[in-house]
Scaffold this motif. Structure first.
Motif, PDB file in Angstrom:
ATOM      1  N   LEU A  56       0.665  -1.134   0.107  1.00  0.00           N
ATOM      2  CA  LEU A  56      -0.105   0.079   0.005  1.00  0.00           C
ATOM      3  C   LEU A  56       0.933   1.083  -0.099  1.00  0.00           C
ATOM      4  O   LEU A  56       0.620   2.216  -0.674  1.00  0.00           O
ATOM      5  N   TRP A  57       1.957   1.284   0.823  1.00  0.00           N
ATOM      6  CA  TRP A  57       2.739   2.484   1.008  1.00  0.00           C
ATOM      7  C   TRP A  57       3.331   2.597  -0.517  1.00  0.00           C
ATOM      8  O   TRP A  57       3.649   3.735  -1.238  1.00  0.00           O
ATOM      9  N   PHE A  58       3.947   1.576  -0.994  1.00  0.00           N
ATOM     10  CA  PHE A  58       4.638   1.687  -2.420  1.00  0.00           C
ATOM     11  C   PHE A  58       3.686   2.220  -3.414  1.00  0.00           C
ATOM     12  O   PHE A  58       4.216   3.002  -4.236  1.00  0.00           O
ATOM     13  N   ASN A  59       2.498   1.846  -3.309  1.00  0.00           N
ATOM     14  CA  ASN A  59       1.636   2.311  -4.335  1.00  0.00           C
ATOM     15  C   ASN A  59       1.339   3.816  -4.216  1.00  0.00           C
ATOM     16  O   ASN A  59       1.324   4.519  -5.264  1.00  0.00           O
ATOM     17  N   VAL A  60       1.130   4.252  -2.978  1.00  0.00           N
ATOM     18  CA  VAL A  60       1.146   5.713  -2.734  1.00  0.00           C
ATOM     19  C   VAL A  60       2.305   6.346  -3.321  1.00  0.00           C
ATOM     20  O   VAL A  60       2.316   7.083  -4.013  1.00  0.00           O
ATOM     21  N   TYR A  61       3.477   5.852  -2.917  1.00  0.00           N
ATOM     22  CA  TYR A  61       4.747   6.460  -3.084  1.00  0.00           C
ATOM     23  C   TYR A  61       5.130   6.523  -4.683  1.00  0.00           C
ATOM     24  O   TYR A  61       5.373   7.733  -5.148  1.00  0.00           O
ATOM     25  N   ASN A  62       4.949   5.521  -5.147  1.00  0.00           N
ATOM     26  CA  ASN A  62       4.869   5.363  -6.910  1.00  0.00           C
ATOM     27  C   ASN A  62       3.965   6.212  -7.590  1.00  0.00           C
ATOM     28  O   ASN A  62       4.310   6.909  -8.524  1.00  0.00           O
ATOM     29  N   SER A  63       2.835   6.226  -7.084  1.00  0.00           N
ATOM     30  CA  SER A  63       1.733   7.145  -7.591  1.00  0.00           C
ATOM     31  C   SER A  63       2.209   8.463  -7.680  1.00  0.00           C
ATOM     32  O   SER A  63       2.200   9.377  -8.275  1.00  0.00           O
ATOM     33  N   MET A  64       2.794   8.922  -6.511  1.00  0.00           N
ATOM     34  CA  MET A  64       3.321  10.479  -6.367  1.00  0.00           C
ATOM     35  C   MET A  64       4.387  10.542  -7.177  1.00  0.00           C
ATOM     36  O   MET A  64       4.490  11.586  -7.869  1.00  0.00           O
ATOM     37  N   SER A  65       5.092   9.606  -7.316  1.00  0.00           N
ATOM     38  CA  SER A  65       6.308   9.977  -8.002  1.00  0.00           C
ATOM     39  C   SER A  65       6.110   9.754  -9.609  1.00  0.00           C
ATOM     40  O   SER A  65       6.490  10.755 -10.363  1.00  0.00           O
ATOM     41  N   ASN A  97      10.883  25.562 -14.125  1.00  0.00           N
ATOM     42  CA  ASN A  97      11.275  24.091 -13.810  1.00  0.00           C
ATOM     43  C   ASN A  97      11.978  24.269 -12.371  1.00  0.00           C
ATOM     44  O   ASN A  97      11.676  22.974 -11.696  1.00  0.00           O
ATOM     45  N   GLN A  98      12.767  25.022 -11.905  1.00  0.00           N
ATOM     46  CA  GLN A  98      13.336  25.213 -10.744  1.00  0.00           C
ATOM     47  C   GLN A  98      12.409  25.205  -9.743  1.00  0.00           C
ATOM     48  O   GLN A  98      12.484  24.611  -8.530  1.00  0.00           O
ATOM     49  N   PHE A  99      11.467  26.229 -10.012  1.00  0.00           N
ATOM     50  CA  PHE A  99      10.322  26.369  -9.158  1.00  0.00           C
ATOM     51  C   PHE A  99       9.347  25.083  -8.766  1.00  0.00           C
ATOM     52  O   PHE A  99       8.963  24.818  -7.642  1.00  0.00           O
ATOM     53  N   LEU A 100       9.300  24.516  -9.814  1.00  0.00           N
ATOM     54  CA  LEU A 100       8.486  23.294  -9.866  1.00  0.00           C
ATOM     55  C   LEU A 100       9.220  22.237  -8.964  1.00  0.00           C
ATOM     56  O   LEU A 100       8.426  21.606  -8.285  1.00  0.00           O
ATOM     57  N   TRP A 101      10.370  22.081  -8.935  1.00  0.00           N
ATOM     58  CA  TRP A 101      11.046  20.890  -8.154  1.00  0.00           C
ATOM     59  C   TRP A 101      10.759  21.468  -6.627  1.00  0.00           C
ATOM     60  O   TRP A 101      10.962  20.540  -6.023  1.00  0.00           O
ATOM     61  N   GLN A 102      10.863  22.554  -6.504  1.00  0.00           N
ATOM     62  CA  GLN A 102      10.894  23.321  -5.077  1.00  0.00           C
ATOM     63  C   GLN A 102       9.414  22.938  -4.550  1.00  0.00           C
ATOM     64  O   GLN A 102       9.351  22.835  -3.406  1.00  0.00           O
ATOM     65  N   ILE A 103       8.575  22.807  -5.380  1.00  0.00           N
ATOM     66  CA  ILE A 103       6.988  22.186  -4.956  1.00  0.00           C
ATOM     67  C   ILE A 103       6.932  20.690  -4.967  1.00  0.00           C
ATOM     68  O   ILE A 103       6.598  20.154  -3.988  1.00  0.00           O
ATOM     69  N   TYR A 104       7.609  19.810  -5.815  1.00  0.00           N
ATOM     70  CA  TYR A 104       7.594  18.610  -5.774  1.00  0.00           C
ATOM     71  C   TYR A 104       8.517  18.034  -4.787  1.00  0.00           C
ATOM     72  O   TYR A 104       8.140  16.868  -4.228  1.00  0.00           O
ATOM     73  N   GLY A 105       9.647  18.472  -4.235  1.00  0.00           N
ATOM     74  CA  GLY A 105      10.384  17.923  -3.197  1.00  0.00           C
ATOM     75  C   GLY A 105       9.428  17.828  -1.788  1.00  0.00           C
ATOM     76  O   GLY A 105       9.527  16.684  -1.256  1.00  0.00           O
ATOM     77  N   PRO A 106       8.946  18.755  -1.630  1.00  0.00           N
ATOM     78  CA  PRO A 106       8.205  18.706  -0.054  1.00  0.00           C
ATOM     79  C   PRO A 106       6.982  17.807  -0.327  1.00  0.00           C
ATOM     80  O   PRO A 106       6.657  17.161   0.488  1.00  0.00           O
ATOM     81  N   LEU A 107       6.241  17.829  -1.646  1.00  0.00           N
ATOM     82  CA  LEU A 107       5.185  16.789  -1.862  1.00  0.00           C
ATOM     83  C   LEU A 107       5.483  15.280  -1.637  1.00  0.00           C
ATOM     84  O   LEU A 107       4.822  14.512  -1.071  1.00  0.00           O
ATOM     85  N   GLN A 108       6.895  15.105  -2.246  1.00  0.00           N
ATOM     86  CA  GLN A 108       7.454  13.573  -2.088  1.00  0.00           C
ATOM     87  C   GLN A 108       7.956  13.350  -0.326  1.00  0.00           C
ATOM     88  O   GLN A 108       7.779  12.263  -0.203  1.00  0.00           O
ATOM     89  N   TRP A 109       8.275  14.518   0.263  1.00  0.00           N
ATOM     90  CA  TRP A 109       8.537  14.382   1.411  1.00  0.00           C
ATOM     91  C   TRP A 109       6.911  14.015   2.258  1.00  0.00           C
ATOM     92  O   TRP A 109       7.318  13.027   3.273  1.00  0.00           O
ATOM     93  N   PHE A 110       5.942  14.622   1.794  1.00  0.00           N
ATOM     94  CA  PHE A 110       4.765  14.264   2.497  1.00  0.00           C
ATOM     95  C   PHE A 110       4.120  12.948   2.296  1.00  0.00           C
ATOM     96  O   PHE A 110       3.527  12.116   3.108  1.00  0.00           O
ATOM     97  N   SER A 111       4.676  12.181   1.191  1.00  0.00           N
ATOM     98  CA  SER A 111       4.318  10.998   0.870  1.00  0.00           C
ATOM     99  C   SER A 111       5.136   9.967   1.855  1.00  0.00           C
ATOM    100  O   SER A 111       4.544   9.349   2.218  1.00  0.00           O
ATOM    101  N   GLN A 112       6.207  10.375   2.188  1.00  0.00           N
ATOM    102  CA  GLN A 112       7.101   9.769   3.296  1.00  0.00           C
ATOM    103  C   GLN A 112       6.315  10.078   4.850  1.00  0.00           C
ATOM    104  O   GLN A 112       6.176   9.058   5.541  1.00  0.00           O
ATOM    105  N   ILE A 113       5.871  10.990   4.980  1.00  0.00           N
ATOM    106  CA  ILE A 113       5.072  11.363   6.115  1.00  0.00           C
ATOM    107  C   ILE A 113       4.044  10.550   6.336  1.00  0.00           C
ATOM    108  O   ILE A 113       3.613   9.969   7.530  1.00  0.00           O
ATOM    109  N   TYR A 114       3.133  10.178   5.364  1.00  0.00           N
ATOM    110  CA  TYR A 114       2.277   9.177   5.133  1.00  0.00           C
ATOM    111  C   TYR A 114       2.416   7.934   6.049  1.00  0.00           C
ATOM    112  O   TYR A 114       1.803   7.281   6.622  1.00  0.00           O
ATOM    113  N   ASN A 115       3.700   7.380   5.519  1.00  0.00           N
ATOM    114  CA  ASN A 115       4.156   6.215   5.700  1.00  0.00           C
ATOM    115  C   ASN A 115       4.435   6.156   7.364  1.00  0.00           C
ATOM    116  O   ASN A 115       4.023   5.025   8.321  1.00  0.00           O
TER     117      ASN A 115
END
Length: 399
Positions: A56-65, A97-115
């Motif tokens: 379940l966790w990998f599905n969430v993480y991979n979907s976010m990625s 694109n630099q600003f975009l990665w600054q948004i995606y980084g915290p989003l991926q971190w939030f997926s870790q927070i879910y786990n």
């Protein structure tokens, strides 16, 4: 899924602890293969729950990625087309694109927070079950202080059951005077040990009253009560340390002379000084380096040194040889003098010196009297004595 995983971790650890504790029984019955199969079942159940939670966790993480990756490709594709058309400069696209990665980084971190949060909440539920348990009222500020009790114990219509709908004790009435020795007799499961557990206040009675010196046991400061109760169990528990430390467990401030005097009274002094390190001998975990008789007499010495006003003996001589039993009986005779004593014994002959015998049957008091008085009656106690005599004769013949 994470709750199920946590529960199965608990069952797995409980099984593992049980198997290691009972390793001698497993080897004695040659059940290694059977336990190996049981271990495999617990391990497989844990693995299945772990796989489901991690899947379940990998599905969430991979979907976010996947979403973030698609966003990057869309930004580069559409942005590149706009650069080619002259609707955007290359520098603007790079900055976007630099600003975009600054948004995606915290989003991926939030997926870790879910786990982390899912696992933490599953474990927190088990922790809060313990935290929310009703604590023992050890320091009740309204409790009555009784620095010295005389030892009168009174049961008034006491009802108690470990399962509230199935009482073990059903209306016990008994008045024990200071200095009396009460023998608790009856078949297994009639409530003998339960009665002494209530005296120690290991459990709260469901109804009725239990009085110590006329004071309700629930109103007495727990420290004052237990400091004046001595317990000698069938299987005494010794802490990993020296013999002297175990004898002085109830009174850490006791002098070495007092420790030796208690050991002499318990008939264990000579056995201790015969050891290379004497009173500094390490007993090992649960007293594993001592014999059963030595552990029992050290437990008696511990009770003697604590000088209790109420003494509880729960099958104190049932698992020793005849000579050791004689030494223990002599030590118990010294220990019971001037103290209110409750003794549980399946060998009814060991209770001949009791002031009164209380015969329990089906959670109620069936008979009360001296050994001789009860033998003269054709009641439950006499039947128990005759049954034991028959068993002894059979064992003597077969032996």
């Amino acid at each position: 899924h994470f709750h199920r995983w946590g529960r199965r971790w608990g069952r797995f650890n409980a099984y593992l602890n049980e198997s290691l504790s009972g390793i001698r029984v497993i080897k004695a019955f040659a059940k290694e293969k059977h336990e190996d199969v049981r271990f495999g079942r617990h391990n497989d159940a844990l693995m299945e729950a772990s796989f489901r939670a991690d899947r379940l966790w990998f599905n969430v993480y991979n979907s976010m990625s996947l979403l973030t990756g698609m966003g990057v490709f869309i930004a580069w594709g559409y942005g590149g087309w706009m650069v080619v058309k002259g609707q955007m400069t290359l520098g603007t696209l790079m900055a976007f694109n630099q600003f975009l990665w600054q948004i995606y980084g915290p989003l991926q971190w939030f997926s870790q927070i879910y786990n982390w949060m899912s696992r933490a909440m599953a474990g927190a539920e088990r922790v809060f079950e313990v935290i929310d348990s009703e604590p023992e009222p050890y320091q009740n500020p309204n409790a009555r202080r009784l620095p010295r009790i005389e030892g009168r114990v009174t049961f008034k219509n006491v009802v108690f059951g470990y399962d509230k709908g199935n009482p073990v004790l059903k209306g016990i009435d008994l008045d024990v005077q200071p200095g009396e020795m009460i023998g608790l007799v009856g078949k297994s499961g009639v409530g003998k040990t339960t009665m002494v557990n209530l005296i120690c206040r290991f459990y709260q009675i469901d109804s009725g009253e239990l009085l110590i010196d006329g004071v309700n046991i629930n109103d007495i400061a727990l420290e004052d009560l237990r400091n004046q109760i001595g317990v000698v169990l069938q299987e005494p528990f010794l802490f990993d340390g020296t013999i002297a430390e175990n004898i002085a467990y109830g009174r850490p401030d006791a002098t070495f002379e007092e420790i030796m005097e208690a050991a002499r009274a318990a008939n264990v002094h000579h056995a201790i000084v015969a050891k290379p390190d004497g009173y500094d001998t390490q007993v090992g975990e649960r007293g594993s380096k001592l014999s059963g008789g030595e552990k029992q007499r050290i437990a008696i010495a511990r009770a003697i040194l604590n000088n209790p006003r109420i003494l509880i003996l729960d099958e104190a001589t049932s698992s020793v040889d005849v000579e050791t039993e004689r030494l223990i009986q002599q030590a118990i005779a010294r220990l019971t003098k001037g103290r209110t004593t409750f003794a549980i014994a399946h060998r009814l002959s060991t209770l001949r010196n009791a002031t009164r015998l209380v015969v329990l049957e089906d959670g109620k008091i069936a008979e009360v009297g001296t050994h001789q008085e009860l033998m003269e009656k054709d009641g439950t106690f006499r039947k128990l004595v005759e049954m034991q005599a028959q068993v002894s004769q059979v064992m003597a013949v077969t032996g």
